[in-house]
Design a protein around this motif. Structure first.
Motif, PDB file in Angstrom:
ATOM      1  N   LEU A 250       5.283 -25.432 -93.095  1.00 38.50           N
ATOM      2  CA  LEU A 250       5.456 -23.984 -92.991  1.00 38.50           C
ATOM      3  C   LEU A 250       6.915 -23.579 -93.072  1.00 38.50           C
ATOM      4  O   LEU A 250       7.257 -22.525 -93.621  1.00 38.50           O
ATOM      5  CB  LEU A 250       4.871 -23.482 -91.666  1.00 38.50           C
ATOM      6  CG  LEU A 250       3.446 -22.950 -91.666  1.00 38.50           C
ATOM      7  CD1 LEU A 250       2.990 -22.679 -90.249  1.00 38.50           C
ATOM      8  CD2 LEU A 250       3.341 -21.694 -92.510  1.00 38.50           C
TER       9      LEU A 250
ATOM     10  N   VAL B 134       2.894 -25.377 -98.612  1.00 42.36           N
ATOM     11  CA  VAL B 134       2.372 -25.261 -97.252  1.00 42.36           C
ATOM     12  C   VAL B 134       0.980 -25.883 -97.157  1.00 42.36           C
ATOM     13  O   VAL B 134       0.116 -25.623 -97.997  1.00 42.36           O
ATOM     14  CB  VAL B 134       2.300 -23.780 -96.809  1.00 42.36           C
ATOM     15  CG1 VAL B 134       1.816 -23.675 -95.363  1.00 42.36           C
ATOM     16  CG2 VAL B 134       3.680 -23.131 -96.950  1.00 42.36           C
TER      17      VAL B 134
ATOM     18  N   ILE C  81      10.312 -19.931 -94.232  1.00 44.09           N
ATOM     19  CA  ILE C  81       8.979 -19.389 -94.498  1.00 44.09           C
ATOM     20  C   ILE C  81       9.039 -18.517 -95.744  1.00 44.09           C
ATOM     21  O   ILE C  81       9.831 -17.584 -95.834  1.00 44.09           O
ATOM     22  CB  ILE C  81       8.467 -18.570 -93.297  1.00 44.09           C
ATOM     23  CG1 ILE C  81       8.331 -19.477 -92.067  1.00 44.09           C
ATOM     24  CG2 ILE C  81       7.126 -17.923 -93.619  1.00 44.09           C
ATOM     25  CD1 ILE C  81       7.844 -18.750 -90.827  1.00 44.09           C
TER      26      ILE C  81
ATOM     27  N   THR D 254       4.057 -16.320 -98.309  1.00 49.44           N
ATOM     28  CA  THR D 254       3.248 -16.673 -97.139  1.00 49.44           C
ATOM     29  C   THR D 254       3.127 -15.489 -96.193  1.00 49.44           C
ATOM     30  O   THR D 254       2.035 -15.180 -95.698  1.00 49.44           O
ATOM     31  CB  THR D 254       3.879 -17.867 -96.386  1.00 49.44           C
ATOM     32  OG1 THR D 254       3.994 -18.987 -97.270  1.00 49.44           O
ATOM     33  CG2 THR D 254       3.022 -18.261 -95.183  1.00 49.44           C
TER      34      THR D 254
END
Length: 300
Positions: free
Chosen positions: A219, A35, A224, A228
């Motif tokens: 992202l 990311v 995801i 994160t």
């Protein structure tokens, strides 16, 4: 019982912040493998705002308060500089240096806060508090002063050091300028506005960034990551509240010194989560950090 009446509540919040933030850093290190720093910071802050708004509603603080425009300006600047920009630089430093070297740079946070507290707030330190701060800083340097024999990319190291040092400078400045507002305004309310300010600045920067599509896509690449989400929850919600709480209920310089022990906790969590070894230097560092934290806490 009023939380402010709990003995050493500010110091307790500050040291707990160090533990929580250290866990978040380990998770951010894993997230940073895929990311982009701007995307990671934007997600972190956005999740924090989404969690804090219902929290404010629950405690009946979701409102615009009648405070001077100058206070609103300080909250905005604190969030924009200390969260929007500083945390992005911190993530870039983490990507360049890794957790160990970033912990060394992170020790600049305490001196910067103490310096800004002296210049802007008129705070002072006792002799033993200064000794405690030096012990904490020496602990971090001792624990992170290691070499594994691999070749060093000096250009990458220099970039990481510059990003990291700038991040600590901006973080220290951001939290000190908002401390006077914290003295008379609700902690959760200020925390939410600071995070929201960080989000707005990041959206502004993202709008003018030619790589914004790549940043956003990073992202959602392969979904995801749990690291994160969990890192953002701990870093932007739990740690943020405790961090500002420490600043609110004790001297900024004392809170900063205790926050500094997060570098030691990073190594502890790295041992259990990343399976990194704890050597003699790291052990000595942990002992020095605990001694320094006790001096800072009980010598005020």
């Amino acid at each position: 019982m009023n939380i402010a009446q709990i003995p050493f509540i500010g110091e307790i919040m500050a040291i707990t912040t160090a533990v929580i933030w250290a866990a978040a850093v380990i998770l951010f290190k894993k997230s940073g493998e895929t990311v982009h720093p701007i995307g990671l910071n934007l997600f972190k802050n956005s999740l924090g705002v989404l969690l804090l708004i219902p929290t404010l509603l629950f405690i009946n603080q979701l409102e615009l308060r009648d405070i001077p425009a100058y206070d609103y300006l300080m909250i905005f600047l604190s969030g924009a500089i200390g969260i929007g920009i500083a945390d992005t630089f911190f993530f870039k430093s983490l990507n360049y240096l890794g957790a160990g070297l970033t912990a060394i740079v992170d020790c600049l946070y305490s001196p910067f806060v103490i310096g800004f507290s002296f210049l802007l707030l008129g705070e002072s330190l006792s002799y033993w508090q200064i000794v405690g701060v030096l012990l904490i800083l020496s602990a971090v340097l001792t624990a992170t002063n290691q070499s594994d024999g691999r070749p060093i990319d000096k250009k990458r190291i220099i970039k990481g050091l510059l990003f990291g040092a700038t991040a600590m400078f901006l973080t220290g400045f951001g939290v000190v300028i908002v401390k006077p507002v914290l003295e008379h305004e609700p902690l959760m309310w200020v925390t939410t506005l600071r995070l929201l300010s960080g989000v707005l600045v990041l959206l502004f920067l993202l709008f003018f960034n030619n790589k914004r599509r790549i940043i956003i896509q990073s992202l959602f690449k392969n979904g995801i990551r749990l690291s994160t989400v969990l890192g953002s929850f701990l870093g932007a919600y739990v740690a943020m509240i405790l961090w500002l709480g420490g600043m609110k209920y004790t001297q900024a310089s004392t809170a900063a010194a205790l926050n500094q022990t997060n570098s030691i906790f990073i190594f502890i969590f790295a041992y259990f989560i990343l399976k990194e070894k704890i050597n003699l230097k790291k052990t000595i560092g942990i002992i020095l950090a605990v001694a320094g934290a006790l001096l800072v806490t009980f010598s005020s």
